[in-house]
Design a protein around this motif. Structure first.
Motif, PDB file in Angstrom:
ATOM      1  N   TYR A  17      40.348  49.913  20.460  1.00 49.67           N
ATOM      2  CA  TYR A  17      41.432  50.511  19.791  1.00 49.67           C
ATOM      3  C   TYR A  17      41.134  51.821  19.246  1.00 49.67           C
ATOM      4  N   ARG A  18      39.763  51.839  18.419  1.00 46.68           N
ATOM      5  CA  ARG A  18      39.244  53.000  18.012  1.00 46.68           C
ATOM      6  C   ARG A  18      39.380  54.110  18.857  1.00 46.68           C
ATOM      7  N   HIS A  19      39.017  54.137  20.155  1.00 51.07           N
ATOM      8  CA  HIS A  19      39.083  55.286  21.068  1.00 51.07           C
ATOM      9  C   HIS A  19      40.555  55.863  21.247  1.00 51.07           C
ATOM     10  N   ALA A  20      41.332  54.686  21.390  1.00 52.42           N
ATOM     11  CA  ALA A  20      42.863  54.755  21.674  1.00 52.42           C
ATOM     12  C   ALA A  20      43.518  55.609  20.601  1.00 52.42           C
ATOM     13  N   PHE A  21      43.390  54.978  19.468  1.00 49.38           N
ATOM     14  CA  PHE A  21      44.067  55.703  18.303  1.00 49.38           C
ATOM     15  C   PHE A  21      43.643  56.724  18.069  1.00 49.38           C
ATOM     16  N   LEU A  22      42.075  57.337  17.995  1.00 44.60           N
ATOM     17  CA  LEU A  22      41.722  58.549  17.729  1.00 44.60           C
ATOM     18  C   LEU A  22      42.110  59.585  18.778  1.00 44.60           C
ATOM     19  N   ASP A  23      42.302  59.090  20.120  1.00 44.97           N
ATOM     20  CA  ASP A  23      42.885  59.948  20.832  1.00 44.97           C
ATOM     21  C   ASP A  23      44.300  60.294  20.755  1.00 44.97           C
ATOM     22  N   PHE A  24      44.985  59.572  20.193  1.00 48.10           N
ATOM     23  CA  PHE A  24      46.580  59.598  19.784  1.00 48.10           C
ATOM     24  C   PHE A  24      46.510  60.623  18.612  1.00 48.10           C
ATOM     25  N   ALA A  25      45.610  60.444  17.872  1.00 49.31           N
ATOM     26  CA  ALA A  25      45.521  61.264  16.765  1.00 49.31           C
ATOM     27  C   ALA A  25      45.359  62.878  16.987  1.00 49.31           C
ATOM     28  N   TRP A  26      44.115  63.217  17.864  1.00 48.38           N
ATOM     29  CA  TRP A  26      43.934  64.547  18.475  1.00 48.38           C
ATOM     30  C   TRP A  26      45.003  64.979  19.164  1.00 48.38           C
ATOM     31  N   LEU A  27      45.957  64.023  20.071  1.00 50.15           N
ATOM     32  CA  LEU A  27      46.986  64.594  20.930  1.00 50.15           C
ATOM     33  C   LEU A  27      47.996  65.155  19.794  1.00 50.15           C
ATOM     34  N   ALA A  28      48.451  64.360  18.683  1.00 51.83           N
ATOM     35  CA  ALA A  28      49.375  65.014  17.773  1.00 51.83           C
ATOM     36  C   ALA A  28      48.985  66.222  16.882  1.00 51.83           C
ATOM     37  N   PHE A  29      47.651  66.243  16.759  1.00 58.27           N
ATOM     38  CA  PHE A  29      46.997  67.475  15.961  1.00 58.27           C
ATOM     39  C   PHE A  29      47.160  68.613  17.007  1.00 58.27           C
ATOM     40  N   PHE A  30      46.884  68.635  18.118  1.00 56.92           N
ATOM     41  CA  PHE A  30      46.840  69.434  19.211  1.00 56.92           C
ATOM     42  C   PHE A  30      48.274  70.069  19.301  1.00 56.92           C
ATOM     43  N   VAL A  31      49.347  69.170  19.565  1.00 54.70           N
ATOM     44  CA  VAL A  31      50.655  69.504  19.656  1.00 54.70           C
ATOM     45  C   VAL A  31      51.182  70.131  18.392  1.00 54.70           C
ATOM     46  N   ALA A  32      50.794  69.803  17.103  1.00 55.20           N
ATOM     47  CA  ALA A  32      51.283  70.373  16.041  1.00 55.20           C
ATOM     48  C   ALA A  32      50.800  71.941  15.754  1.00 55.20           C
ATOM     49  N   ILE A  33      49.504  72.037  16.190  1.00 55.00           N
ATOM     50  CA  ILE A  33      48.893  73.288  16.045  1.00 55.00           C
ATOM     51  C   ILE A  33      49.569  74.079  16.951  1.00 55.00           C
ATOM     52  N   SER A  34      49.615  73.687  18.244  1.00 59.21           N
ATOM     53  CA  SER A  34      50.305  74.721  19.546  1.00 59.21           C
ATOM     54  C   SER A  34      51.711  74.940  19.055  1.00 59.21           C
TER      55      SER A  34
END
Length: 345
Positions: A311-328
């Motif tokens: 779950y740690r791996h999945a949740f952190l990946d979801f967070a990085w995805l959101a941050f990447f999209v927000a910055i883009s």
């Protein structure tokens, strides 16, 4: 100037229903069974439909040549056809696997075609709205993890006993509706004040903030897996904190998206674009199910410490995805900020 506030208040009403469902459905399921939860929900739908059919008399008829009886009959036939079509798709998994992505691509091309048919100002606004709708899919992918991977995480790895009370896992996602009800009036008031002072942030900026806060919520869930108790369970405060952050993101995006549809759509396309906005939520649900597989726990995994890692791996990946999209989106907004009307750029 009050449209963002109005849709925020409307959104509070939606979440009153979600709150009541979350507070009751889980306990009904545990006490009686799944069938009882679905029966109560179906009863609510019947009441809502009956209310709509009764109250439609107070709405100006957009088709005055059609009798009220004919309109209701046509609506009823559409409902039956929709039920039949959806039931058929439920049995054709291979068909839906390619049909939904194909429809999404076709819909994007159609929106592009529609945009090119408009006058320059209307075209630019419609293109901006299309960008907002597409970006909202990412938010809903993250948001709906509350009912996918995060829901299973709560079921398996969160201590749900507080002060001697056992909490149903539905209580956790129902808390998101409580946050909406509590924070919604503050947001509605804030949008009205900012709009009156001509300082209301643009739609794009609100979407960027909304997606960023969804990422923060996922980040909290991921970090919570580093701090289990002696039994390998996570403290429920982490879940409520994460859902509070996601709720803030939702208030920046969901009611504002409804507002954007009414402002940025050409008047003759507003109804259709509102429908497409909700289609985007549906696609968010489809992709949420896809990325939720990142948090799937193999049958051979029994130890909580191993599940926490997954779950740690999945949740952190979801967070990085959101941050990447927000910055883009932030950099994209620099290129298209002049497309909207004055005061909303």
């Amino acid at each position: 100037s009050r449209i963002d506030s109005g849709f925020t208040i409307f959104y509070i009403g939606i979440n009153l229903g979600a709150f009541l469902a979350g507070m009751t459905a889980g306990y009904i399921r545990e006490a009686i069974g799944w069938w009882a939860s679905f029966a109560v929900a179906s009863g609510g739908l019947v009441v809502g439909l009956a209310t709509f059919l009764y109250a439609i008399r107070y709405i100006d008829d957009p088709h005055p040549h059609m009798s009220e009886h004919k309109s209701k009959f046509t609506f009823f036939i559409y409902c039956l056809l929709a039920i039949a079509g959806i039931s058929f798709l439920f049995t054709m998994h291979r068909l839906t696997d390619w049909l939904l992505p194909s429809l999404g691509i076709a819909l994007l091309f159609y929106l592009g075609y529609l945009s090119l048919q408009q006058e320059p100002i209307a075209r630019n606004r419609l293109l901006l709205l299309t960008a907002l709708i597409v970006s909202s899919v990412i938010f809903w992918m993250i948001y709906l993890q509350m009912f996918f991977s995060a829901n299973l995480f709560v079921e398996r790895l969160v201590n749900r006993n507080i002060f001697g009370l056992h909490l149903s896992n539905t209580i956790f996602w129902a808390s998101e509706s409580v946050f909406i009800i509590l924070l919604g009036p503050l947001f509605a008031w804030g949008w009205h004040v900012l709009s009156r002072e001509n300082r209301n942030p643009s739609y794009m900026n609100k979407f960027i903030i909304g997606i960023f806060f969804a990422g923060l919520g996922m980040l909290v869930l991921g970090l919570s897996t580093y701090l289990p108790d002696s039994e390998g369970l996570v403290h429920p405060a982490f879940i409520f904190g994460a859902y509070l952050l996601i709720t803030i993101g939702e208030l920046f995006l969901s009611p504002i998206g409804l507002s954007a549809v009414t402002i940025l759509s050409p008047s003759h396309l507003t109804g259709m674009m509102m429908g497409i906005w909700f289609v985007a939520i549906g696609f968010g649900g489809v992709f949420a199910g896809v990325i939720a597989k990142m948090a799937s726990v193999p049958n051979k995994v029994d130890e909580s410490i191993d599940m926490l890692g997954i779950y740690r791996h999945a949740f952190l990946d979801f967070a990085w995805l959101a941050f990447f999209v927000a910055i883009s989106l932030f950099f994209i907004s620099l290129a298209i900020k002049k497309l909207a009307s004055p005061g909303r750029d």
